[in-house]
Design a protein around this motif. Structure first.
Motif, PDB file in Angstrom:
ATOM      1  N   LYS A 324      -3.366 -60.094 -10.723  1.00  0.00           N
ATOM      2  CA  LYS A 324      -3.694 -61.260  -9.902  1.00  0.00           C
ATOM      3  C   LYS A 324      -4.587 -62.230 -10.673  1.00  0.00           C
ATOM      4  CE  LYS A 324      -5.202 -62.347  -5.229  1.00  0.00           C
ATOM      5  NZ  LYS A 324      -6.562 -62.833  -5.204  1.00  0.00           N
ATOM      6  N   THR A 325      -4.234 -63.503 -10.639  1.00  0.00           N
ATOM      7  CA  THR A 325      -5.096 -64.539 -11.215  1.00  0.00           C
ATOM      8  C   THR A 325      -6.046 -65.016 -10.114  1.00  0.00           C
ATOM      9  OG1 THR A 325      -3.650 -66.360 -10.597  1.00  0.00           O
ATOM     10  CG2 THR A 325      -3.166 -65.267 -12.688  1.00  0.00           C
ATOM     11  N   GLU A 326      -6.892 -65.935 -10.430  1.00  0.00           N
ATOM     12  CA  GLU A 326      -7.811 -66.474  -9.421  1.00  0.00           C
ATOM     13  C   GLU A 326      -7.185 -67.645  -8.664  1.00  0.00           C
ATOM     14  OE1 GLU A 326     -10.964 -65.165  -8.690  1.00  0.00           O
ATOM     15  OE2 GLU A 326     -10.042 -63.590  -9.898  1.00  0.00           O
ATOM     16  N   ILE A 327      -5.910 -67.921  -8.976  1.00  0.00           N
ATOM     17  CA  ILE A 327      -5.286 -69.125  -8.413  1.00  0.00           C
ATOM     18  C   ILE A 327      -4.570 -68.773  -7.110  1.00  0.00           C
ATOM     19  CG2 ILE A 327      -3.586 -70.943  -8.848  1.00  0.00           C
ATOM     20  CD1 ILE A 327      -4.084 -70.437 -11.871  1.00  0.00           C
ATOM     21  N   GLU A 328      -4.949 -69.451  -6.037  1.00  0.00           N
ATOM     22  CA  GLU A 328      -4.250 -69.262  -4.764  1.00  0.00           C
ATOM     23  C   GLU A 328      -4.440 -70.489  -3.889  1.00  0.00           C
ATOM     24  OE1 GLU A 328      -6.330 -67.052  -1.395  1.00  0.00           O
ATOM     25  OE2 GLU A 328      -6.803 -65.768  -3.128  1.00  0.00           O
ATOM     26  N   THR A 329      -3.611 -70.585  -2.849  1.00  0.00           N
ATOM     27  CA  THR A 329      -3.749 -71.683  -1.888  1.00  0.00           C
ATOM     28  C   THR A 329      -3.390 -71.161  -0.501  1.00  0.00           C
ATOM     29  OG1 THR A 329      -3.164 -73.978  -1.406  1.00  0.00           O
ATOM     30  CG2 THR A 329      -1.380 -72.568  -2.158  1.00  0.00           C
ATOM     31  N   LEU A 330      -3.828 -71.885   0.507  1.00  0.00           N
ATOM     32  CA  LEU A 330      -3.595 -71.476   1.892  1.00  0.00           C
ATOM     33  C   LEU A 330      -2.756 -72.540   2.589  1.00  0.00           C
ATOM     34  CD1 LEU A 330      -4.440 -69.231   3.958  1.00  0.00           C
ATOM     35  CD2 LEU A 330      -6.289 -70.759   4.655  1.00  0.00           C
ATOM     36  N   ILE A 331      -1.668 -72.094   3.235  1.00  0.00           N
ATOM     37  CA  ILE A 331      -0.827 -73.025   3.995  1.00  0.00           C
ATOM     38  C   ILE A 331      -1.482 -73.260   5.357  1.00  0.00           C
ATOM     39  CG2 ILE A 331       1.454 -73.332   5.048  1.00  0.00           C
ATOM     40  CD1 ILE A 331       1.422 -73.394   1.949  1.00  0.00           C
ATOM     41  N   PRO A 332      -1.674 -74.534   5.785  1.00  0.00           N
ATOM     42  CA  PRO A 332      -2.318 -74.793   7.084  1.00  0.00           C
ATOM     43  C   PRO A 332      -1.625 -74.042   8.225  1.00  0.00           C
ATOM     44  CG  PRO A 332      -2.041 -76.843   5.866  1.00  0.00           C
ATOM     45  CD  PRO A 332      -1.321 -75.783   5.086  1.00  0.00           C
ATOM     46  N   GLU A 333      -2.435 -73.461   9.086  1.00  0.00           N
ATOM     47  CA  GLU A 333      -1.929 -72.527  10.104  1.00  0.00           C
ATOM     48  C   GLU A 333      -0.904 -73.153  11.040  1.00  0.00           C
ATOM     49  OE1 GLU A 333      -3.784 -69.607  13.549  1.00  0.00           O
ATOM     50  OE2 GLU A 333      -5.130 -70.516  12.083  1.00  0.00           O
ATOM     51  N   GLN A 334      -1.057 -74.452  11.340  1.00  0.00           N
ATOM     52  CA  GLN A 334      -0.146 -75.052  12.324  1.00  0.00           C
ATOM     53  C   GLN A 334       1.300 -75.103  11.840  1.00  0.00           C
ATOM     54  OE1 GLN A 334      -2.552 -76.968  10.735  1.00  0.00           O
ATOM     55  NE2 GLN A 334      -1.963 -79.134  10.677  1.00  0.00           N
ATOM     56  N   TYR A 335       1.510 -74.992  10.519  1.00  0.00           N
ATOM     57  CA  TYR A 335       2.886 -75.055   9.996  1.00  0.00           C
ATOM     58  C   TYR A 335       3.540 -73.680   9.904  1.00  0.00           C
ATOM     59  CZ  TYR A 335       1.230 -79.699   8.811  1.00  0.00           C
ATOM     60  OH  TYR A 335       0.695 -80.959   8.888  1.00  0.00           O
ATOM     61  N   GLY A 336       2.766 -72.619  10.142  1.00  0.00           N
ATOM     62  CA  GLY A 336       3.357 -71.277  10.150  1.00  0.00           C
ATOM     63  C   GLY A 336       3.278 -70.598   8.798  1.00  0.00           C
ATOM     64  N   PRO A 337       3.484 -69.255   8.778  1.00  0.00           N
ATOM     65  CA  PRO A 337       3.427 -68.481   7.535  1.00  0.00           C
ATOM     66  C   PRO A 337       4.545 -68.836   6.552  1.00  0.00           C
ATOM     67  CG  PRO A 337       3.209 -67.065   9.462  1.00  0.00           C
ATOM     68  CD  PRO A 337       3.606 -68.407   9.967  1.00  0.00           C
ATOM     69  N   VAL A 338       4.362 -68.394   5.297  1.00  0.00           N
ATOM     70  CA  VAL A 338       5.295 -68.718   4.209  1.00  0.00           C
ATOM     71  C   VAL A 338       6.612 -67.964   4.386  1.00  0.00           C
ATOM     72  CG1 VAL A 338       5.632 -68.616   1.714  1.00  0.00           C
ATOM     73  CG2 VAL A 338       3.341 -69.043   2.651  1.00  0.00           C
ATOM     74  N   SER A 362       0.577 -78.319  -4.270  1.00  0.00           N
ATOM     75  CA  SER A 362       0.377 -77.527  -5.485  1.00  0.00           C
ATOM     76  C   SER A 362      -0.941 -76.769  -5.323  1.00  0.00           C
ATOM     77  CB  SER A 362       0.325 -78.435  -6.726  1.00  0.00           C
ATOM     78  OG  SER A 362      -0.854 -79.217  -6.677  1.00  0.00           O
ATOM     79  N   PHE A 363      -1.311 -76.012  -6.354  1.00  0.00           N
ATOM     80  CA  PHE A 363      -2.596 -75.311  -6.282  1.00  0.00           C
ATOM     81  C   PHE A 363      -3.764 -76.301  -6.369  1.00  0.00           C
ATOM     82  CE2 PHE A 363       0.129 -71.744  -7.741  1.00  0.00           C
ATOM     83  CZ  PHE A 363      -0.099 -70.911  -6.660  1.00  0.00           C
ATOM     84  N   GLN A 364      -3.478 -77.505  -6.868  1.00  0.00           N
ATOM     85  CA  GLN A 364      -4.534 -78.524  -6.971  1.00  0.00           C
ATOM     86  C   GLN A 364      -4.532 -79.474  -5.771  1.00  0.00           C
ATOM     87  OE1 GLN A 364      -2.258 -78.066  -9.729  1.00  0.00           O
ATOM     88  NE2 GLN A 364      -3.697 -76.492 -10.438  1.00  0.00           N
ATOM     89  N   LEU A 365      -3.339 -79.739  -5.240  1.00  0.00           N
ATOM     90  CA  LEU A 365      -3.216 -80.730  -4.170  1.00  0.00           C
ATOM     91  C   LEU A 365      -2.867 -80.044  -2.856  1.00  0.00           C
ATOM     92  CD1 LEU A 365      -1.112 -83.372  -6.126  1.00  0.00           C
ATOM     93  CD2 LEU A 365      -3.501 -83.614  -5.432  1.00  0.00           C
TER      94      LEU A 365
END
Length: 647
Positions: A324-338, A362-365
């Protein structure tokens, strides 16, 4: 007994047409001007105007996987209902492959990134509605091959082109009880040639891929299993993956391949397993990588791996060895899981979600929605009286205002109850929403605050509609009654005048007269009744209203809609209709996913029309926009909204 339009009779003395639905006679009084020259044998011509599919709102992420890809043309390809959408987000343009006639359930891209295979479920039509695979060119949208008509049961659940030999083979798994797996030489003739077939698993199969480096190796997975297949001498041989007793999951939910050819699988327990290339044993386990199931694994061009969580909404990045790298992002809850992950242009990531949304980021945006959709059956549709906007409401308890020009959601609102119907006030400032529990709400279109809340019975509110002058509101319920309210204080307050009681079945449609005096109503047992609205009295002599000018034509049973009923129609076949504001066209939606366009009025039992596909389930509502440039249609269980341009 079904309807037979050829059994219709015309009584010249009374000026009535008698038609039959399920053996039940329905007498309809023609307008006086039509009676003298009327003939049942005359065939009404189809209109000069035609429909062109302009936009499909929504995406099927709720229950389908691996169905979102980025093409070299700069387009996203995905599906909803019977339409495959090719969407260029930057140019805000959609193209559509419309070869299917029922729900598309899976999608595969050829290694050349030009050819697409899509699989559908069995449909309504016994001749044409068989489960099959269509292979087509993503640039020309031309169908190249149609594979397996009559070979598959119920549905196609997984598709994959071979990779190591340049895409010569196509592997298909169907949704039969044995989940049969078959290998096809898809380029052999128009229908391809089946080379091998075997029983895959008695349990559900959710994913399947050809190995990218090992020719004739296929991996499939699903409920409680992962299978390693070898295709040799026109036979398929299977080895089951061997799990450590700690790691045997309820479902193996997704799979991908590392750059060196190892297989990576994700499961319902949130674990990621690496299976060494050429073996059926676990080489490495990452336990609890996600909270809840892992729904998607994607290998980036540089060999790093992305995983998407079905509960925690996280997208994690791993190196090629799955550290695992330290790079991750979270999808806003209202749009539902991946649900699905793919690479877009540059460093952009595209994520499909289980709430039928597609996001780009992206991981940045931060991730922003590029496609939004409903997740359950759709019934409510209301067009703004002046602007190019419309509302949809569904059993997912979501009310969404869409802009038909930018093709985006202006806002969405969460309800506590499933939505059945909706309408705008004549000035567009207030929205009335009817629910399945018999409640209805008046809501400010601008602030979205609830202005008024009422309850009429405990059955679904099927139709809500203001009188043309805006002084009254009619509420049609599944309890067989139309409730009439006086609207006051700029549509903020409502007082009940009375109840129109007389139908022996549930209210399905009604229309106001242009002078806001009368109502024409239809019910579930094909009654056509007329009412004096202000006193809530039925008018038994319907001949008195034969020349009434009706503000709308949404009732499927009326003198103006005789010809929308096809030969041998069941009375439930046509769900919805609408007349254009210029009174030249009538559009209908039926139980077979078809939208039809007629010339108004449709007074001849034999009336020709134009027919359009795109929806896969019953079409629940059709409405013209106020300027008649477009038609909006909603599909029931397919949860899609389709916008058509009138050409």
């Amino acid at each position: 007994m079904a309807a037979s339009t050829k059994d219709s009779t015309f009584n010249a003395d009374e000026g009535t047409v008698r038609m039959f639905l399920r053996g039940r006679p329905i007498n309809l009084y023609l307008p006086t001007a039509l009676v003298d020259n009327y003939s049942l044998s005359r065939v009404a011509t189809a209109p000069l105007a035609k429909l062109r599919l302009e936009w499909v709102y929504g995406y099927r992420g709720r229950d389908c996987r691996a169905n979102l890809y980025y093409l070299p043309t700069g387009e996203l390809v995905y599906f909803i209902a019977a339409a495959v959408v090719l969407y260029n987000v930057e140019e805000q343009q959609q193209r559509h492959y419309l070869g299917h006639n029922d729900d598309v359930k899976c999608l595969a891209i050829h290694p050349n990134k030009l050819i697409v295979a899509t699989g559908q479920c069995a449909g309504h039509d016994r001749r044409e509605g068989k489960a099959h695979v269509r292979i087509w060119n993503s640039v020309s949208l031309h169908t190249l091959h149609v594979i397996g008509l009559g070979d598959f049961e119920r549905s196609i659940c997984c598709l994959s082109f071979s990779k190591a030999d340049g895409g010569a083979l196509l592997c298909v798994i169907d949704d039969s009880s044995e989940h049969n797996i078959s290998i096809w030489d898809w380029q052999k003739g128009e229908k391809g040639q089946k080379l091998a077939e075997n029983k895959s698993s008695g349990d559900t199969v959710v994913a399947m891929e050809f190995h990218p480096l090992d020719k004739n190796t296929i991996i499939s997975c699903g409920k409680g299993h992962i299978s390693f297949w070898t295709f040799e001498n026109c036979c398929l041989y299977k080895k089951l993956g061997i799990f450590d007793h700690r790691d045997k999951p309820k479902y193996v939910t997704c799979l991908a391949f590392t750059a060196n050819g190892d297989i990576v699988s994700g499961d319902s327990s949130g674990n990621i397993l690496i299976w060494a290339r050429g073996t059926n044993v676990v080489a490495k386990a990452v336990r609890g990588a996600h909270e809840g199931p892992v729904f998607s694994i994607y290998t980036l061009k540089d060999g790093e791996v992305l995983t998407g969580g079905g509960k925690d909404g996280r997208v994690l990045q791993w190196d090629a060895q799955l550290t695992k790298t330290e790079i991750e992002t979270l999808i806003p809850e209202q749009y539902g899981p991946v649900r699905a992950i793919t690479e877009g242009r540059g460093s952009q990531l595209i994520v499909g979600t289980t709430k039928n949304c597609i996001l780009a980021g992206s991981f940045q945006l931060p991730f922003q929605p590029v496609v939004q959709g409903h997740t359950d059956e759709l019934w409510g549709l209301a067009v703004h009286p002046e602007q190019s906007q419309f509302l949809t409401g569904g059993h997912d308890k979501m009310l969404v205002l869409w802009d038909s020009l930018s093709h985006t959601a202006v806002w969405s609102l969460d309800f506590d109850e499933a939505i059945q119907s909706a309408c705008f006030s004549p000035d567009g400032a207030v929205i009335v929403v009817g629910t399945v529990l018999g409640h209805w709400f008046a809501i400010s279109a601008e602030t979205r605050e609830i202005l008024s809340h009422h309850n009429d019975g405990s059955e679904p509110i099927q139709v809500v509609r203001f009188s043309p002058d805006g002084k009254m509101l009619a509420i049609g319920s599944r309890d067989n009654i139309i409730y009439i309210y006086q609207a006051n204080d700029n549509y903020h307050k409502y007082n009940r005048i009375g109840r129109c009681s007389g139908h022996s079945s549930f209210i399905t449609h009604f229309d106001w007269s242009s002078d806001s005096t009368f109502i024409l109503s239809n019910s579930g047992d094909y009654e056509v009744l007329f009412w004096n609205a202000s006193v809530c009295r039925q008018i038994p002599q319907s001949s008195q209203l034969r020349d009434t000018d009706w503000a709308t034509t949404t009732s499927t049973l009326s003198a103006a809609t005789i010809g929308i009923w096809p030969e041998n129609a069941d009375g439930t076949d046509v769900n919805t209709c609408d007349r254009s504001h210029d009174k030249k066209l009538v559009a209908t939606g039926d139980d077979f996913g078809k939208v039809k366009l007629f010339t108004y009025p449709v007074t001849q039992p034999k009336s020709l029309c134009h027919t359009y596909g795109g929806h896969s389930s019953h079409v629940t509502s059709v409405q013209f926009l106020p300027d008649d440039t477009r038609l909006v249609t909603t599909g029931g269980k397919d949860s899609s909204v389709i916008q058509w341009v009138i050409c």
